[in-house]
Scaffold this active site. Structure first.
Site, PDB file in Angstrom:
ATOM      1  N   SER A  27      39.685 -87.040 -42.987  1.00  0.00           N
ATOM      2  CA  SER A  27      39.594 -86.694 -44.399  1.00  0.00           C
ATOM      3  C   SER A  27      40.792 -85.852 -44.817  1.00  0.00           C
ATOM      4  O   SER A  27      41.619 -85.465 -44.005  1.00  0.00           O
ATOM      5  CB  SER A  27      38.319 -85.889 -44.645  1.00  0.00           C
ATOM      6  OG  SER A  27      38.442 -84.608 -44.049  1.00  0.00           O
ATOM      7  N   LYS A  28      40.834 -85.546 -46.101  1.00  0.00           N
ATOM      8  CA  LYS A  28      41.904 -84.699 -46.635  1.00  0.00           C
ATOM      9  C   LYS A  28      41.965 -83.363 -45.906  1.00  0.00           C
ATOM     10  O   LYS A  28      43.028 -82.842 -45.618  1.00  0.00           O
ATOM     11  CB  LYS A  28      41.653 -84.450 -48.134  1.00  0.00           C
ATOM     12  CG  LYS A  28      42.028 -85.625 -49.007  1.00  0.00           C
ATOM     13  CD  LYS A  28      43.241 -85.284 -49.868  1.00  0.00           C
ATOM     14  CE  LYS A  28      43.845 -86.530 -50.493  1.00  0.00           C
ATOM     15  NZ  LYS A  28      42.855 -87.292 -51.288  1.00  0.00           N
ATOM     16  N   ARG A  29      40.802 -82.831 -45.633  1.00  0.00           N
ATOM     17  CA  ARG A  29      40.740 -81.516 -45.002  1.00  0.00           C
ATOM     18  C   ARG A  29      41.386 -81.539 -43.614  1.00  0.00           C
ATOM     19  O   ARG A  29      42.065 -80.616 -43.219  1.00  0.00           O
ATOM     20  CB  ARG A  29      39.279 -81.054 -44.901  1.00  0.00           C
ATOM     21  CG  ARG A  29      39.098 -79.644 -45.463  1.00  0.00           C
ATOM     22  CD  ARG A  29      37.665 -79.155 -45.316  1.00  0.00           C
ATOM     23  NE  ARG A  29      37.592 -78.025 -44.411  1.00  0.00           N
ATOM     24  CZ  ARG A  29      36.928 -78.038 -43.265  1.00  0.00           C
ATOM     25  NH1 ARG A  29      36.282 -79.119 -42.896  1.00  0.00           N
ATOM     26  NH2 ARG A  29      36.895 -76.959 -42.504  1.00  0.00           N
TER      27      ARG A  29
END
Length: 493
Positions: free
Chosen positions: A256-258
């Site tokens: 994910s982006k995180r």
RNA sequence: GCCCCCAUCGUCUAGUGGCCCAGGACGAAGCCCUCUCAAGGCUUAAACCGGGAUUCGAAUUCCCGUGGGGGCACCA
């Protein structure tokens, strides 16, 4: 091994930074094409005008070239099946959509987005699966033609069979059987006149004579649709291969982006464009990415040629793979150790010059063998070897004090070392090491104390490549001056 | 909710019914080497998700659970 040339394609969308998943598909595509003497094609899937990000297309070109995965056909180099940008192929999709409408496999749909949304909400309220309700499925062709002529906006939908099953064959998973009742009347052509992915990809793969479609397993859900489209045309199917997805390093959930930001904070990245700056090599990245989804029993360190030699779609694995940056480090470091001196010199030079250091090629060529097995990433050359290219070093005074000694004693040791080196006709390591070792013996100190002190004095740091070889490269004059300076510093403490 | 996919050491994987008390690699631990840091060498710990079934025999086939992942857009 069967030798029918394969035509493969990687078909990214220019909607964001090109990342690992693209690199892996491209790599497999490339390997398969090269192994069979076929072609590897780059096609840009830019049919979503709203999401297109300027510059990312160029990033794809650059990224693939950096990885060494040069495509045989593509938007920026042409080829006989072009154009290779889907927005430049509108008429082709239009033409083929008419064929499907003509043979009853597709139909125009006049439902508005608002209407569709309302239908969906109601279906969800009734706990039904959201699906197209079929309002336009059976509109009389004459009436449809009239409404189109009237300028009414419309899409083209695929007329999915209501009954029976669709059997789609995936090369790594076998037959995938889906009840047609589960399938939807998917949109093939959007009201803006551009195709959806499903339609564009299947049409292009056929038009471009792609023999093997390798793609992420996120396409498994619409796989039956794609197969049905191909069959509605009566075309020959390519070999379908759905690759596993990449999971975040913890293995819990997909990237994910995180995770992306987290990786960046630790000196890693999932974006191809960042790899070079972070000191990763194409060899390292390719090797790393190759082995997530491709099972190799042993000897897993490979360059592109070796991969071509060994690659087979029969050894691809279907299960999701957690990415592991430690392994990237490992492959990167391993490949660096395999580079020739000249090659590695050329690769690390930019990292030095980027820091404003003046790099002489003569010196660099001597430094490289000392650095080689210490580098995990190319930019590690900075922490290990910047001092080679500086006029002066300024060691932290406390680092000059040898372990177990005080400043005064350390100064005395340095003084002695200075005298010994001064007495040598040159500063070659063959010449200098024996007398200094002899001094270690007679002084009763240990090698660590004497050499550590000398290391800090001459290199300015506590960790460096092997001392004597290092001093030889630094040169007699500079070494002596630096030791003298160290003595002064110590005496003032 | 519905559909689909997947399931071997912490991680990536080998294994296609007997060669497997499961092999390799990363990582971890220990030892050796050693002027620091590495590299290298040797060694150790570490896995077939659970239950049924088929079979003389199952990590390998089938079924059911469970867990994980993906999808259910006029996005790709």
């Amino acid at each position: 091994m069967s030798i029918k040339p394969a035509r493969t394609r990687v078909a990214p969308s220019p909607t964001g930074h090109a990342h690992l998943a693209t690199a892996r598909v491209a790599l497999y595509d490339y390997l398969l094409a090269k192994k069979t003497g076929g072609q590897f094609v780059l096609r840009i899937e830019d049919t979503d005008l709203k999401r297109t990000v300027p510059g990312t297309e160029q990033e794809i070109f650059d990224g693939l070239r950096w990885l060494g995965l040069q495509y045989d056909e593509g938007p920026d180099i042409g080829g006989k099946f072009g154009p290779y940008r889907q927005t430049e192929r509108r008429e082709i999709y239009m033409h083929h959509s008419k064929t499907l409408v003509g043979n009853g496999s597709a139909y125009p749909c006049f439902c508005t987005a608002d209407h569709l949304e309302k239908v969906k909400q109601e279906q969800m309220k009734r706990k039904e699966n959201p699906h197209y309700d079929g309002t336009c499925r059976n509109i009389d062709p004459g009436e449809a033609a009239r409404r189109i002529a009237n300028g009414e906006k419309y899409t083209i939908r695929f007329k999915m069979p209501k009954e029976g099953v669709t059997i789609a064959h995936d090369h790594v998973r076998g037959d995938i059987v889906t009840e047609n009742a589960q399938l939807n009347d998917y949109i093939l052509m959007k009201s803006d006149g551009l195709p959806t992915y499903h339609f564009a990809a299947t049409v292009d793969d056929h038009e471009m004579q792609i023999t093997h479609v390798l793609r992420g397993s996120e396409w498994l859900g619409t796989f039956p649709l794609h197969v049905n489209i191909v069959r509605a045309f009566g075309w020959e199917e390519p070999v379908w291969v759905h690759l596993s997805v990449f999971l975040k390093p913890s293995g819990k959930g997909k990237l994910s982006k995180r995770d992306t930001t987290l990786a960046a904070s630790e000196g890693y990245s999932v974006f191809i464009k960042d790899m070079n700056e972070l000191g990763f090599t194409p060899e390292g990245v390719n090797n790393w990415v190759a082995l997530m989804g491709w099972g190799v029993a042993e000897d897993d360190v490979m360059n592109l040629d070796q991969m071509i030699e060994r690659f087979s779609i029969d050894h691809l694995t279907p299960s999701p793979a957690a990415i592991n940056f430690q392994k990237l480090d490992h492959f990167n470091a391993t490949h660096i150790r395999l580079f020739t001196t000249e090659d590695l010199a050329g690769r690390i030079k930019p990292y030095f010059t980027r820091e404003g250091l003046n790099v002489s090629d003569d010196v660099l060529l001597k430094v490289v063998p000392l650095l080689r097995e210490r580098l995990v990433t190319l930019d590690d050359c900075l922490s290990f070897g910047s001092f080679f290219f500086k006029d002066d070093v300024t060691p932290a005074p406390e680092d000059l004090i040898a372990k177990g000694l005080d400043a005064k004693q350390s100064a005395a040791v340095a003084q002695r070392v200075y005298q010994i080196l001064l007495a040598q006709p040159d500063i070659s390591h063959e010449r200098c090491e024996p007398p200094l070792r002899a001094y270690v013996e007679e002084s009763g100190l240990n090698a660590n104390q004497v050499f550590g002190n000398l290391r800090v004095a001459t290199t300015g740091q506590k960790v460096s490549p092997p001392l004597f070889e290092t001093m030889e490269i630094i040169g007699r004059e500079k070494c002596l001056a630096r030791i003298k300076n160290a003595i002064e510093v110590l005496e003032k403490m």
